[in-house]
Motif scaffolding. Structure first.
Motif, mmCIF file in Angstrom:
data_model
loop_
_atom_site.group_PDB
_atom_site.id
_atom_site.type_symbol
_atom_site.label_atom_id
_atom_site.label_comp_id
_atom_site.label_asym_id
_atom_site.label_seq_id
_atom_site.Cartn_x
_atom_site.Cartn_y
_atom_site.Cartn_z
ATOM 1 N N VAL A 14 5.908 -5.316 13.512
ATOM 2 C CA VAL A 14 4.969 -5.870 12.540
ATOM 3 C C VAL A 14 4.007 -6.860 13.210
ATOM 4 O O VAL A 14 2.826 -6.931 12.849
ATOM 5 C CB VAL A 14 5.724 -6.511 11.346
ATOM 6 N N VAL A 15 4.496 -7.575 14.236
ATOM 7 C CA VAL A 15 3.642 -8.594 14.854
ATOM 8 C C VAL A 15 2.544 -7.943 15.706
ATOM 9 O O VAL A 15 1.359 -8.282 15.579
ATOM 10 C CB VAL A 15 4.494 -9.580 15.682
ATOM 11 N N TYR A 71 -1.387 -9.152 2.022
ATOM 12 C CA TYR A 71 -0.863 -7.814 1.753
ATOM 13 C C TYR A 71 -1.719 -7.018 0.775
ATOM 14 O O TYR A 71 -1.941 -5.815 0.952
ATOM 15 C CB TYR A 71 0.595 -7.897 1.274
ATOM 16 N N LYS A 72 -2.231 -7.696 -0.239
ATOM 17 C CA LYS A 72 -3.050 -6.976 -1.223
ATOM 18 C C LYS A 72 -4.320 -6.478 -0.548
ATOM 19 O O LYS A 72 -4.788 -5.363 -0.793
ATOM 20 C CB LYS A 72 -3.392 -7.904 -2.399
ATOM 21 N N MET A 80 -2.835 2.229 1.606
ATOM 22 C CA MET A 80 -1.387 2.417 1.789
ATOM 23 C C MET A 80 -0.629 1.354 0.999
ATOM 24 O O MET A 80 -1.151 0.267 0.763
ATOM 25 C CB MET A 80 -1.017 2.304 3.270
ATOM 26 N N SER A 81 0.598 1.663 0.666
ATOM 27 C CA SER A 81 1.393 0.685 -0.081
ATOM 28 C C SER A 81 2.253 -0.137 0.869
ATOM 29 O O SER A 81 2.860 0.399 1.798
ATOM 30 C CB SER A 81 2.289 1.416 -1.088
ATOM 31 N N CYS A 82 2.292 -1.440 0.612
ATOM 32 C CA CYS A 82 3.214 -2.311 1.357
ATOM 33 C C CYS A 82 4.523 -2.450 0.580
ATOM 34 O O CYS A 82 5.416 -3.166 1.000
ATOM 35 C CB CYS A 82 2.595 -3.695 1.575
ATOM 36 N N GLY A 152 6.431 0.384 5.632
ATOM 37 C CA GLY A 152 5.124 0.648 5.012
ATOM 38 C C GLY A 152 4.109 -0.420 5.407
ATOM 39 O O GLY A 152 2.942 -0.120 5.706
ATOM 40 N N THR A 153 4.554 -1.663 5.435
ATOM 41 C CA THR A 153 3.641 -2.771 5.765
ATOM 42 C C THR A 153 3.176 -2.662 7.223
ATOM 43 O O THR A 153 1.982 -2.836 7.526
ATOM 44 C CB THR A 153 4.354 -4.118 5.530
#
Ligand SMILES: Cc1cc2nc3c(=O)[nH]c(=O)nc-3n(C[C@H](O)[C@H](O)[C@H](O)COP(=O)(O)OP(=O)(O)OC[C@H]3O[C@@H](n4cnc5c(N)ncnc54)[C@H](O)[C@@H]3O)c2cc1C
Length: 803
Positions: A14-15, A71-72, A80-82, A152-153
């Motif tokens: 993620v980072v 995130y939004k 894409m969805s988080c 997903g995120t």
């Protein structure tokens, strides 16, 4: 794969993906991210995905707030969805101390614009009916808390980065990094890439990647476990999702997962993982369940969340992730290694990953960060960190993750480690130690019968009495305090003066004199507050904060010039400051040099022999009293101490520590590095602009910004307040209320023992700031009357200090 790139990011967790996205967002699109396996293949895939803003460090809390808000935006950008669940979260307090801490956090949130709320036990029950509130004093509700889908995120960040021009190469392992004329030769199992910059976002393997460039990053993976339950009727029949509940007393966090619950623990019986290095073949596997280490925590959880006792266990996730010794990320340009950047030790990737990406991208693209980066700056740890230090410190941090953290607390692990030559002498005098940048520093001296331990507290501690006595000794006779914890630099060479004139905003003194000066970034923000002493036209001594050594030397390196050498003497040039009305008598008793007021004036600096030691003596004192700083080399420090002590004892000499020093400086309204003076503030905001030389013929760094502030003064201004406090003084970041509204915040405070007042320093709007302004300062949830004061409480005309 390309053969050349501006930035190569190593690691697709993620980072790394967030760094890639933010670099492209800020305009650097020539970015390649290399991932040895699939995206999320380190600790990211098995994260519980929880996020929250609560963090004891205000800048980290703001960074977490940014991450959550992102995130939004990411979803809108990528489509894409988080997997966002903004369910809100409650942190429970089962002791008054813990509740005090939450109230202090709530107070900070007021001026940060965070809508958190203090809840009573009944209000907690109303929002989270499955919590047994017996023994609960209260809680803090944060509507922003929630959880998301880690995979997903991460993929959303990656897609956003690709949309901005970044390339992501999967199944490409970086095996070697070699310095190259253009930056780095990145040798992978798929070929060679030349990169101007390299970012270490290798998560679980960040230590191994750091080794490739010859540095050590103090981080360690810890094995962490959470449990997902079977379906629970009270959950799936519930209207709306169950909120997050953090129960620090039980070291647990709990949230809804599907139709059941998920609970994780920061247990005391924790286990470091892969201490000697992360195996390269560690992949998408989990560690074996280890219920024995969490059995106590589970028993506690059954009491706090009784519904768990009858719930079946669906799955157990036990995996490693990395921590730095203080639990904050390691981010930024790594001192001493050109174009190599850290983005690792991120222990809460879903609360912090976005902010880490933004911070690093700002740093890389502009040379500065928007906010003071020190809480996460890789340079807050120095060359002195070793695996032997890191392991006990990370274990301590993990165990204390949910503990109350007190403003005066000195954590015991990995100590004592680095000590000065007079450590045992001061210890014999009752020193109660703290630690700064690995070094043991006397906080205060316990008197006969006093405990040799400061009780951690949000209120005045048992150090209050001894500190008051030390202050009285300084103001009444003379005190001695070690100078080991000052950062000291020797600047030499034919261009030393010209270089200092460019680096420092203030006037550079003539031989035999010293000056105080801010060091500014191009934006005008404060990167240091220095004392500059001119020993000769080609030799200068700089004094600043001990803890900022790597931060400052990195800045000096970035701005290095031919004809100037900067040596860091922080651990080799030691000494003492003596302060108080008898300080001159004491110095005179120890040297044949003329130290009369005319011969050694305020702001003079001289070489002289003190006892048998060759010393640099400068007449300046942070205590605001008549005082001298006496520097010698390390082998002479014990002798210097004994010389001063023998001569001083009949004069009433007493040792004093950092607590007394902070009290003494407060009644003179002197600011402190990292409190009043930090990259969050500018010179004009803090009053440091009085030390800027606008007449000097030098285009010093930050000049344009500082001049702009003269034309258009900043909206806020630092001022001192006298506070009608009771048993707790201001620490930092407490809100300042004016006419029923939060209008500013404190930067530091404490009890000024000599004048007997509780003093705070803080920012208020410039247009209302005037002597006598009536305000209120919120300490631990209670507003106290406060009055703006402009006349120092001690030696207002400077007669004693300068006389
Ligand atoms: C059980 C558990 C629960 C957790 N719960 C939460 C939570 O609720 N909320 C939260 O915010 N955080 C949580 N975390 C922490 C979170 O997982 C980490 O903060 C996050 O994953 C760190 O991401 P990273 O990108 O820094 O590292 P990693 O995910 O480890 O990614 C590093 C990547 O670099 C790659 N790599 C390494 N070396 C090389 C190389 N030489 N060449 C190419 N690629 C390389 C790896 O393959 C890997 O994909 C949890 C962790 C665990 C273990």
């Amino acid at each position: 794969m390309k053969t050349h790139t501006r930035v190569c990011i190593i690691g697709g967790g993620v980072v790394g993906c967030s760094v890639a996205y933010h670099l492209t967002k800020l305009g650097w699109s020539d970015v390649v991210l290399l991932e040895r396996s699939e995206l999320t293949s380190g600790s990211t895939w098995h994260a519980a995905g929880g996020f929250h803003t609560l963090n004891g460090d205000t800048n980290m809390a703001a960074l977490q707030g940014y991450t959550i808000g992102l995130y939004k935006e990411l979803e809108a950008l990528t489509g894409m969805s988080c997997g966002l669940h903004h369910v809100g979260g409650i942190t429970l307090a089962d002791t008054q101390d813990r509740f005090d801490m939450l109230k202090a956090e709530r107070a900070k949130h007021r001026y940060m614009g965070l809508e958190t709320e203090i809840l009573s036990p009944d209000e907690i029950k109303a929002r989270a009916e499955l919590v047994n509130v017996e023994g609960i004093v209260g809680g803090l509700y944060d509507p922003l808390d929630g959880h998301l889908d880690p995979s997903g995120t991460t993929h959303a960040y990656a897609k956003a980065a690709r949309m901005g021009g970044a390339e992501i190469e999967l199944h490409t392992k970086v095996e070697r990094l070699t310095p190259h004329a253009e930056g780095w030769e990145v040798v992978t199992d798929k070929g060679v890439l030349i990169a101007e910059h390299v970012v270490n976002a290798a998560g679980l393997w960040a230590r191994e990647v750091a080794e490739m460039v010859g540095v050590y990053h103090p981080l360690l993976p810890m094995a962490h476990q959470y449990i997902v339950t079977d379906d629970i009727r009270q959950i799936y029949e519930r209207e709306g999702e169950f909120p997050h509940v953090i129960d620090p007393g039980g070291e647990s966090y709990l949230r809804q997962e599907g139709r059941g619950l998920c609970i994780g623990f920061y247990e005391k019986k924790c286990e470091p993982w892969a201490v000697d290095g992360t195996p390269w073949d560690f992949g998408h596997e989990l560690l074996n369940d280890a219920f024995d280490k969490i059995e106590d925590s589970i028993a506690f959880a059954y009491n706090r969340f009784p519904v768990l006792e009858t719930a079946g266990v669906k799955s157990v996730i036990h995996g490693p992730f990395t921590f730095a010794p203080d639990g904050n990320p390691l981010v930024g340009p790594v001192p001493g290694v050109r174009n190599y950047w850290a983005a690792c030790a991120v222990m809460a990737g879903f609360s912090q990953g976005g902010g880490v990406g933004l911070t690093l991208a700002q740093w890389m693209t502009t040379g500065e960060t928007e906010r003071d980066p020190r809480a996460l700056d890789v340079a807050r740890f120095g060359h002195w960190t070793t695996p032997g230090y890191t392991v006990p410190k990370v274990v301590e941090n993990y165990q204390n993750r949910f503990s109350v953290s007190y403003p005066n607390e000195e954590l015991p692990a990995a100590r004592p480690f680095r000590t000065s030559p007079v450590h045992d002498l001061l210890d014999g005098m009752g020193a109660v130690w703290g630690q700064t940048y690995g070094l043991e520093v006397a906080n205060y001296f316990a008197r006969n019968g006093d405990a040799r331990y400061e009780t951690p507290s949000f209120r005045r501690s048992n150090a209050f009495g001894p500190t008051g006595a030390e202050v009285a000794a300084v103001r009444g006779a003379v005190g001695i305090n070690e100078l080991s914890n000052f950062g000291k630099y020797r600047v030499t060479g034919p261009n030393a003066r010209a270089w200092l004139d460019r680096i420092m905003a203030g006037r550079i003194p003539q031989p035999g004199r010293l000056s105080l000066t801010p060091m500014l970034a191009p934006s005008g923000r404060i990167y240091g507050d220095f004392t500059v002493s001119c020993l000769s036209e080609t030799e200068f001594q700089l004094i600043a904060s001990y803890g900022a050594q790597a931060f400052h030397t990195r800045w000096f390196d970035t701005h290095a010039e031919d004809g100037v050498t900067v040596e860091n003497l922080s651990d080799t040039r030691l000494g003492f400051q003596i302060a108080g009305p008898r300080a001159r008598d004491l110095l005179a008793a120890c040297t044949r040099a003329d130290v009369n007021a005319d011969a050694l004036r305020f702001f003079d600096v001289r070489h002289m022999t003190v006892g048998m030691a060759d010393c640099i003596v400068q007449r300046v004192s942070y205590t605001g009293d008549l005082g001298y700083e006496i520097y010698c080399d390390a082998p002479a420090q014990r002798h210097l101490f004994q010389t001063l002590w023998q001569a001083g004892e009949p004069m009433g000499l007493r040792p004093f520590g950092m607590r007394a020093m902070m009290s003494l400086r407060l009644e003179k309204f002197f600011g402190a590095w990292s409190r009043e003076y930090s990259p969050d503030y500018t010179a004009a905001e803090t009053g440091l602009d009085r030390f800027i030389s606008f007449t000097k013929n030098s285009d010093f760094i930050g000049r344009a910004a500082a001049e702009a502030e003269r034309t258009t003064p900043p909206a806020r201004q630092l001022h001192a307040f006298e506070v009608a406090a009771d048993d707790a003084d201001v620490v930092a970041y407490e809100p300042i209320w004016l006419d029923g509204k939060v209008a500013g915040f404190c930067t530091s405070g404490g009890f000024a023992h000599h004048s007997g007042r509780s003093v705070a320093l803080g920012f208020v709007p410039r247009e209302v700031a005037q002597d006598g302004l009536e305000a209120e300062i919120e300490i631990l949830g209670t507003r106290h009357a406060a009055r703006l004061i402009t006349t120092p409480l001690f030696d207002a005309d400077g007669a004693r200090m300068r006389g």
